[in-house]
Scaffold this motif. Structure first.
Motif, PDB file in Angstrom:
ATOM      1  N   ILE A  25     -15.562   7.333   7.395  1.00 50.13           N
ATOM      2  CA  ILE A  25     -14.413   7.986   6.767  1.00 50.13           C
ATOM      3  C   ILE A  25     -13.350   6.919   6.503  1.00 50.13           C
ATOM      4  O   ILE A  25     -13.316   5.875   7.164  1.00 50.13           O
ATOM      5  CB  ILE A  25     -13.824   9.125   7.625  1.00 50.13           C
ATOM      6  CG1 ILE A  25     -13.402   8.603   9.006  1.00 50.13           C
ATOM      7  CG2 ILE A  25     -14.804  10.275   7.754  1.00 50.13           C
ATOM      8  CD1 ILE A  25     -12.698   9.648   9.854  1.00 50.13           C
ATOM      9  N   LEU A  26     -12.501   7.187   5.531  1.00 51.06           N
ATOM     10  CA  LEU A  26     -11.429   6.258   5.179  1.00 51.06           C
ATOM     11  C   LEU A  26     -10.192   6.594   6.011  1.00 51.06           C
ATOM     12  O   LEU A  26      -9.670   7.703   5.949  1.00 51.06           O
ATOM     13  CB  LEU A  26     -11.116   6.382   3.681  1.00 51.06           C
ATOM     14  CG  LEU A  26      -9.996   5.503   3.140  1.00 51.06           C
ATOM     15  CD1 LEU A  26     -10.367   4.029   3.240  1.00 51.06           C
ATOM     16  CD2 LEU A  26      -9.708   5.877   1.685  1.00 51.06           C
ATOM     17  N   LYS A  27      -9.748   5.624   6.802  1.00 48.57           N
ATOM     18  CA  LYS A  27      -8.584   5.844   7.675  1.00 48.57           C
ATOM     19  C   LYS A  27      -7.277   5.576   6.946  1.00 48.57           C
ATOM     20  O   LYS A  27      -6.319   6.348   7.026  1.00 48.57           O
ATOM     21  CB  LYS A  27      -8.691   4.949   8.908  1.00 48.57           C
ATOM     22  CG  LYS A  27      -7.534   5.098   9.887  1.00 48.57           C
ATOM     23  CD  LYS A  27      -7.729   4.178  11.087  1.00 48.57           C
ATOM     24  CE  LYS A  27      -6.568   4.293  12.071  1.00 48.57           C
ATOM     25  NZ  LYS A  27      -6.763   3.391  13.228  1.00 48.57           N
ATOM     26  N   ASP A  28      -7.229   4.469   6.212  1.00 45.11           N
ATOM     27  CA  ASP A  28      -6.023   4.141   5.451  1.00 45.11           C
ATOM     28  C   ASP A  28      -6.390   3.147   4.368  1.00 45.11           C
ATOM     29  O   ASP A  28      -7.463   2.543   4.389  1.00 45.11           O
ATOM     30  CB  ASP A  28      -4.915   3.569   6.361  1.00 45.11           C
ATOM     31  CG  ASP A  28      -5.368   2.338   7.133  1.00 45.11           C
ATOM     32  OD1 ASP A  28      -5.920   1.398   6.517  1.00 45.11           O
ATOM     33  OD2 ASP A  28      -5.194   2.298   8.361  1.00 45.11           O
ATOM     34  N   GLN A  29      -5.490   2.983   3.409  1.00 40.46           N
ATOM     35  CA  GLN A  29      -5.709   1.999   2.353  1.00 40.46           C
ATOM     36  C   GLN A  29      -4.367   1.535   1.803  1.00 40.46           C
ATOM     37  O   GLN A  29      -3.394   2.286   1.766  1.00 40.46           O
ATOM     38  CB  GLN A  29      -6.589   2.561   1.241  1.00 40.46           C
ATOM     39  CG  GLN A  29      -6.105   3.835   0.590  1.00 40.46           C
ATOM     40  CD  GLN A  29      -7.130   4.397  -0.382  1.00 40.46           C
ATOM     41  OE1 GLN A  29      -8.131   3.763  -0.703  1.00 40.46           O
ATOM     42  NE2 GLN A  29      -6.889   5.593  -0.861  1.00 40.46           N
ATOM     43  N   TYR A  30      -4.382   0.289   1.397  1.00 40.54           N
ATOM     44  CA  TYR A  30      -3.177  -0.348   0.882  1.00 40.54           C
ATOM     45  C   TYR A  30      -3.554  -1.077  -0.396  1.00 40.54           C
ATOM     46  O   TYR A  30      -4.652  -1.621  -0.511  1.00 40.54           O
ATOM     47  CB  TYR A  30      -2.617  -1.335   1.917  1.00 40.54           C
ATOM     48  CG  TYR A  30      -1.717  -2.402   1.348  1.00 40.54           C
ATOM     49  CD1 TYR A  30      -0.363  -2.161   1.122  1.00 40.54           C
ATOM     50  CD2 TYR A  30      -2.226  -3.664   1.024  1.00 40.54           C
ATOM     51  CE1 TYR A  30       0.460  -3.148   0.589  1.00 40.54           C
ATOM     52  CE2 TYR A  30      -1.411  -4.651   0.498  1.00 40.54           C
ATOM     53  CZ  TYR A  30      -0.068  -4.390   0.281  1.00 40.54           C
ATOM     54  OH  TYR A  30       0.734  -5.351  -0.247  1.00 40.54           O
ATOM     55  N   ILE A  31      -2.649  -1.093  -1.364  1.00 39.15           N
ATOM     56  CA  ILE A  31      -2.941  -1.781  -2.619  1.00 39.15           C
ATOM     57  C   ILE A  31      -1.698  -2.513  -3.115  1.00 39.15           C
ATOM     58  O   ILE A  31      -0.570  -2.000  -3.015  1.00 39.15           O
ATOM     59  CB  ILE A  31      -3.448  -0.792  -3.690  1.00 39.15           C
ATOM     60  CG1 ILE A  31      -3.839  -1.542  -4.962  1.00 39.15           C
ATOM     61  CG2 ILE A  31      -2.431   0.294  -3.989  1.00 39.15           C
ATOM     62  CD1 ILE A  31      -4.630  -0.695  -5.943  1.00 39.15           C
TER      63      ILE A  31
END
Length: 258
Positions: free
Chosen positions: A175-181
């Motif tokens: 699962i995706l916990k967090d993301q930054y761009i």
């Protein structure tokens, strides 16, 4: 009474087919089929060779090429179309952007990105917003597509069944916990964006790792975005954090050191 009524029907309303009639029809059909195969006949239909017969019964020429074709040694062949006002091919179809692709891959390689699982995504006109550049949310969609592509490529190392769990939401998946761009350059249509990824921050105890992504605009030949995200292994059967096996950790460590 029925017999009387039938006798009163006009004879022209009743038709019968005699063997002679059938033979005549078959003879006409056979004659027509023969004309279809005769290059001297206006009915010639050997179009699989790019040919047609004479234009009329008065035309005594033999088969000739269809309009717009020319005869070559290997037979009739339609020449390549030429349109002076043809719209240029978009970057994801145009070999003229191979230099940009090479530059992007060289930058990816020198910065330790995995050579496997890279993906080129064409920019659609509808990806733009009112400011006439790709809307910020589309980068996250592209990031997801590239992430799943990379997971699929892991199948040869971590096992096909494990890779299916990761991409199918079964067993011990992810699962995706967090993301930054970070947006570095505005992308506009038409364009194509080349994506690469590399794992880092691998934590077997917590059953998680990080993925760094990079996106390269082929049209402008420059880096357009860098991202980072945290992936957590998740036991879908028991609804709890999953465990990272030694094999998975070894594969991720190896990919991280490329």
């Amino acid at each position: 009474m029925l017999k009387t009524a039938l006798q009163r029907l006009p004879s022209r309303g009743l038709h019968t087919t005699t063997p002679a009639t059938t033979d005549a029809a078959q003879a006409k059909l056979q004659d027509l089929m023969t004309k279809f195969k005769d290059p001297k006949s206006p009915f010639y239909l050997a179009q699989q060779h790019g040919e047609v017969g004479p234009a009329s019964p008065d035309d005594h020429t033999v088969a000739r090429p269809l309009a717009g074709q020319e005869k070559r040694a290997e037979g009739w062949a339609r020449p390549a179309p030429s349109y002076p006002d043809r719209t240029p091919l978009q970057p994801h179809m145009n070999p003229d952007y191979d230099r940009a692709r090479a530059t992007a891959n060289e930058w990816f390689d020198s910065n330790g990105f995995d050579p496997e699982g890279r993906v080129e995504i064409p920019v659609l006109w509808g990806d733009q917003d009112m400011f006439k550049h790709v809307n910020n949310v589309n980068y996250l969609k592209w990031m997801e597509a590239q992430r799943l592509r990379w997971f699929e490529n892991l199948g040869a190392d971590i096992g096909t069944d494990t890779a299916k769990d990761w991409t199918g939401g079964t067993g011990t998946g992810i699962i995706l916990k967090d993301q930054y761009i970070r947006y570095r350059h505005a992308v506009t249509w038409p364009d194509a964006v080349l994506w690469a990824v590399k794992p880092h921050g691998i934590n077997q105890e917590r059953g998680e790792f990080k993925l760094a992504h990079a996106a390269w605009s082929l049209k402008d030949n420059r880096l357009c975005a860098t991202t980072d995200s945290t992936i957590v292994l998740f036991d879908h059967d028991n609804t709890r954090r999953g465990k990272m096996t030694d094999k998975v950790k070894e594969v991720l460590d190896r990919r991280a050191k490329l």
